[in-house]
Design an enzyme around this catalytic site. Structure first.
Site, short mmCIF file in Angstrom:
data_model
loop_
_atom_site.label_atom_id
_atom_site.label_comp_id
_atom_site.label_asym_id
_atom_site.label_seq_id
_atom_site.Cartn_x
_atom_site.Cartn_y
_atom_site.Cartn_z
N ASP A 487 0.80 -1.21 0.00
CA ASP A 487 0.00 0.00 0.00
C ASP A 487 0.84 1.26 0.00
O ASP A 487 0.34 2.35 -0.27
CB ASP A 487 -0.83 0.05 1.29
CG ASP A 487 -2.22 -0.51 1.11
OD1 ASP A 487 -2.68 -0.57 -0.03
OD2 ASP A 487 -2.83 -0.87 2.12
C1 GLC Z 1 -0.45 2.67 6.33
C2 GLC Z 1 0.24 1.42 6.74
C3 GLC Z 1 0.07 0.36 5.76
C4 GLC Z 1 -1.38 0.24 5.44
C5 GLC Z 1 -1.95 1.57 4.98
C6 GLC Z 1 -3.40 1.50 4.67
O1 GLC Z 1 0.17 3.18 5.24
O2 GLC Z 1 1.61 1.63 6.93
O3 GLC Z 1 0.60 -0.81 6.27
O4 GLC Z 1 -1.58 -0.72 4.47
O5 GLC Z 1 -1.77 2.48 5.98
O6 GLC Z 1 -4.20 1.92 5.72
C1 GLC Z 2 -1.39 -3.66 5.54
C2 GLC Z 2 -2.63 -3.64 4.70
C3 GLC Z 2 -2.50 -4.57 3.51
C4 GLC Z 2 -1.24 -4.29 2.76
C5 GLC Z 2 -0.04 -4.30 3.68
C6 GLC Z 2 1.21 -3.86 3.00
O1 GLC Z 2 -1.25 -4.89 6.14
O2 GLC Z 2 -3.76 -4.01 5.47
O3 GLC Z 2 -3.60 -4.45 2.67
O4 GLC Z 2 -1.12 -5.25 1.76
O5 GLC Z 2 -0.26 -3.41 4.75
O6 GLC Z 2 1.19 -2.51 2.70
#
Ligand code: GLC
Ligand code: GLC
Length: 817
Positions: A487
């Site tokens: 993400d």
């Molecule tokens: C923040 C977190 C990430 C997550 C994203 C979405 O960026 O670091 O892990 O997936 O939020 O809420």
């Molecule tokens: C968090 C989010 C997931 C994403 C991951 C890596 O765990 O929930 O959707 O793939 O971060 O960013």
């Protein structure tokens, strides 16, 4: 250093000192009513939605930590001394202390000055309430004159509003006290038709419902005036902060025990029968009273507790193993399976790190979570899959999140995370393999929740494939969009605005250039899975098409996604590679290595093994495998959130535990059982129990991250419980290392275990048959010879048993011939 130990027989983790490095929590509830509870009874409860229907108040990031919960105070009326038997909130030194977190319940026992107590907290199956079963024993040689006070603080329902909107909230609090039951009815007079209630089994010496009266001005939970004085104020909350507190007085002879039951619950009335008498403002209690009466009876409480145990026996009984390694056994048999159910119930909403007011259910997260619980609750997995698919867009794209209450996509976040739709294929495939329920593919499912747009689920899967193919970039690799699985890899966002959310910031680039090798690998995996599904449906043309598309994508990956010793990660908006040896930082990323090998890339030409060797050399640490190396040392607009984190944390080169199992699986696929298992052990929380002072989070559940080697905090875990880590580790150990995995036409058995294991035994309930699987090592290697009920079977798939058969023994000889 340890702060407790596992009790494997009782499926409990036993915490033996209250001041754990962080609150070590557990979950109560399995259907609609839920609670979090820490080892010192901190936490809160909610009905269905942790934001919109929160029963009790909790202050995140409070000092001291974890203040507010399900508290009981014991007061010795002779001396006036009082304490918390769960240690918090008074933090009085206890003579003994023990917290047992079990399957859907928590028991906290302690003693002080010859007064022993035990509090067992749980939510009965099928009810919207929680029980606190409190036992107090006088171990002194003299009579004890005691006061027992209960305490909760009500939340004014919407947890976000509750924490922000004081100009309104200090005026709206309302309660009712009837037959010594405290009813919290804030906003019931207007648009709510639900109340909370808090009841006690014993006659009361008094009660309190207004926080300030109970505490006294400027006092905290650690020193409430009512408890200090031993006298409740019988206060009625009018505005300000409603609480619930009962006061029970007891005189206990030497050796005598007494049991008190407290019940905290949620109740809804029909909109046209909210008040009794009609036209009054009194809560109609006709249907709630029998429920309260029932659960205040000790025998009903015992029955409900036995039902809860039976419920978990059923769920956990689907897969049990006895291996040479206790860390493996307790995670597979108990804790990892339990964590998978918690991620099913909570998604990413409510934990010690997730405040319960944030996001909905992630589309990709939910599809992956399903991999870990589908065998435990297949009907609920079916429902979840159909709900998710119903939010898919007509383009085949997906909302990044959906709201479980409305079952609609979340407009506020939108879509454009280009990996999202592919996960639907993997989720549906896992469901069919587990259940054999092909009919799910024919279920009519809407697009974007629009009535009239229904098409069979199968078409949704087809559109998931098309979505990727419609969005290819300059190298023929899939465009990344807002981000892919990572993400925080935001290649089109270029956010320079402080505080702007990377998830919803406007795209600075048009998105036609930045590409993801990860999505390419995921596409190969998903398209090949869909080809398999099409083959079972007799759709020969589609099989050919999906295989051809996967092959074409694979060729593109070899041409533009291969860096010579590992897979590249992406191309940025300027067509520059990310995750390549030529980069200064971020030369190698874990995600494409795992996913490409899972999709079958490089298995025949040595490049899969070469890739995994690169991972081992460059990313593996004693605390797990890092997400990427070297960490990004500064914030880079072209990379986005990934570079926002200080080196070693989160997506910037922590051990992002979710991805480690992909490497374990890849190692199993290439046949290296020792390495797969070694990686498994590095992040297994039970293995890490011995270094709890470093790891700091609960030793019984996985965390999202363990700090990487670029920070002095290397080895410190964060964000326990709600992470895709749960499902993927469960899949890695149960399906790939132990190697027992559901297939469309039977149960595939392909263990890739350490060389020094002689074997193991497992029970797996699959399509109604209980398989006892006995694996014995005859020699080195992973070759499998199978016999079912003594009869040899060719290959490594146990064929489906004929109707009427409900048990079979599978003998597996490993490394024979
Ligand atoms: C923040 C977190 C990430 C997550 C994203 C979405 O960026 O670091 O892990 O997936 O939020 O809420
Ligand atoms: C968090 C989010 C997931 C994403 C991951 C890596 O765990 O929930 O959707 O793939 O971060 O960013």
């Amino acid at each position: 250093m340890r702060f407790g130990h596992f009790d494997d027989e009782h499926r409990e983790y036993v915490i033996t000192q209250p001041d754990t490095p962080l609150p070590w929590i557990n979950y109560l509830g399995s259907e609609d009513y839920f609670g979090l509870i820490s080892n010192t009874a901190g936490g809160y409860s909610f009905y269905r939605d942790a934001r919109l229907r929160r029963l009790t108040r909790y202050r995140y990031n409070n000092v001291p930590f974890d203040n507010g919960g399900r508290y009981i105070y014991v007061r010795d009326n002779a001396s006036g001394a009082f304490w918390s038997p769960s240690w918090q909130p008074t933090r009085t030194a206890l003579d003994t202390y023990e917290c047992r977190h079990g399957m859907g319940y928590t028991t906290i026992s302690s003693s002080k000055d010859g007064i022993a107590t035990e509090s067992r907290y749980f939510v009965p199956i099928g009810e919207n309430l929680e029980i606190w079963q409190f036992t107090v024993t006088n171990q002194r040689e003299t009579e004890a004159d005691l006061s027992i006070f209960s305490l909760i603080e009500f939340c004014l329902w919407d947890a976000n509003d509750d924490a922000t909107n004081y100009q309104r909230n200090f005026n709206i609090g309302q309660v009712e006290i009837e037959d010594e039951v405290i009813y919290h009815k804030t906003e019931y007079r207007e648009r709510r038709d639900h109340v909370a209630y808090f009841a006690c089994s014993e006659p009361l010496a008094g009660y309190d419902t207004q926080r300030e009266d109970f505490l006294g001005a400027y006092r905290g939970w650690d020193d409430p005036a009512a408890v200090a004085d031993g006298v409740s104020r019988n206060s009625e909350a009018l505005g300000w902060a409603p609480i619930g507190s009962h006061h029970v007085k007891l005189t206990l002879a030497p050796g005598e025990s007494r049991r008190i039951v407290f019940v905290l619950g949620y109740h809804e009335n029909p909109k046209d029968a909210k008040f009794d008498p009609p036209g009054s403002q009194r809560v109609n209690k006709i249907t709630v009273k029998p429920v309260i009466d029932r659960y205040l009876r000790p025998e009903e409480v015992e029955t409900a507790f036995a039902e809860l145990a039976a419920y978990w026996d059923g769920i956990l009984g689907v897969y049990q193993v006895q291996s040479p390694d206790p860390d493996t056994d307790r995670m597979v048999n108990v804790w990892n399976a339990y964590q998978c159910m918690v991620t099913f119930n909570m998604s990413r909403s409510a934990s010690f790190y997730e405040s319960g007011i944030g996001r909905g259910l992630g589309f990709r997260d939910s599809n992956q979570d399903l991999l870990g619980f589908v065998h435990q609750v297949p009907e609920r997995a079916r429902r979840r899959t159909l709900d998710l698919a119903a939010t898919q867009l007509e383009t085949g794209g997906a909302y990044h999140q959906y709201q479980p209450l409305t079952k609609r996509g979340n407009d506020a976040v939108g879509g454009g995370f280009n990996d999202d739709p592919a996960w639907l294929i993997l989720g549906v495939a896992a469901y069919i393999k587990e259940t054999g329920d092909w009919s799910i593919l024919d279920e009519p499912v809407t697009y974007d929740s629009k009535p009239g747009s229904e098409q069979p689920l199968y078409e949704h899967l087809q559109r998931s494939v098309t979505y990727t193919l419609d969005r290819l970039g300059p190298h023929g690799l899939p465009l990344i969009g807002r981000a892919d699985w990572n993400d925080c890899l935001n290649l089109n966002i270029f956010s320079a605005e402080p505080g702007e959310s990377f998830q919803v910031a406007p795209l600075a680039k048009d998105g036609t250039v930045a590409e993801s090798v990860f999505i390419a690998g995921l596409f190969c995996l998903a398209a090949r899975e869909l080809a398999d599904i099409a083959e079972h449906r007799g759709l020969a043309d589609e099989v050919t098409r999906y295989l051809a598309e996967a092959d074409k994508m694979e060729a593109t990956v070899w041409e533009h996604g291969w860096d010579g010793a590992w897979f590249r990660r992406a191309y940025d908006a300027f067509r520059r590679p990310i995750g390549a040896a030529s980069c200064n930082e971020g030369q190698i990323f874990i995600e494409p290595q795992g996913i490409c090998i899972m999709a079958g890339l490089g298995l025949n030409d040595g490049r899969a093994v070469q890739t995994l060797d690169s991972v081992g050399e460059r990313l593996a640490t004693e605390h797990g495998i890092l997400l990427q190396q070297p960490a990004f040392s500064d914030y880079q607009l072209r990379l986005g959130e990934i570079s926002s984190y200080p080196p070693g944390f989160k997506e910037n080169a922590s051990v992002f535990c979710h991805t480690n199992p992909w490497i374990m699986i890849a190692e199993a696929i290439v046949g290296r059982g020792d390495l797969a298992y070694d990686y498994y052990k590095r992040i297994n929380p039970s293995t890490r129990e011995a270094i709890s002072e470093v790891h700091r989070c609960e030793p019984y559940v996985y965390c999202q991250t363990i700090a990487g080697r670029d920070t002095p905090k290397h080895g410190e875990a964060k964000n326990s419980w709600l992470s895709g880590t749960a499902a993927w580790n469960y899949v890695a150990i149960t399906q790939w290392i132990l190697g027992i995995r559901p297939a469309y036409d039977g149960l595939e058995i392909a263990p890739v275990i350490p060389a020094d294991w002689d074997g193991f035994t497992a029970t797996r309930i699959f399509r109604g048959v209980t398989y006892t699987i006995e694996v014995e090592r005859a020699g080195p290697g992973n070759a499998v010879a199978l016999a079912v009920d003594g009869k040899p079977v060719a290959g490594n798939v146990v064929p489906l048993s004929p109707d009427g058969v409900d048990a079979a023994t599978v003998s597996v000889t490993l490394g024979a011939g």
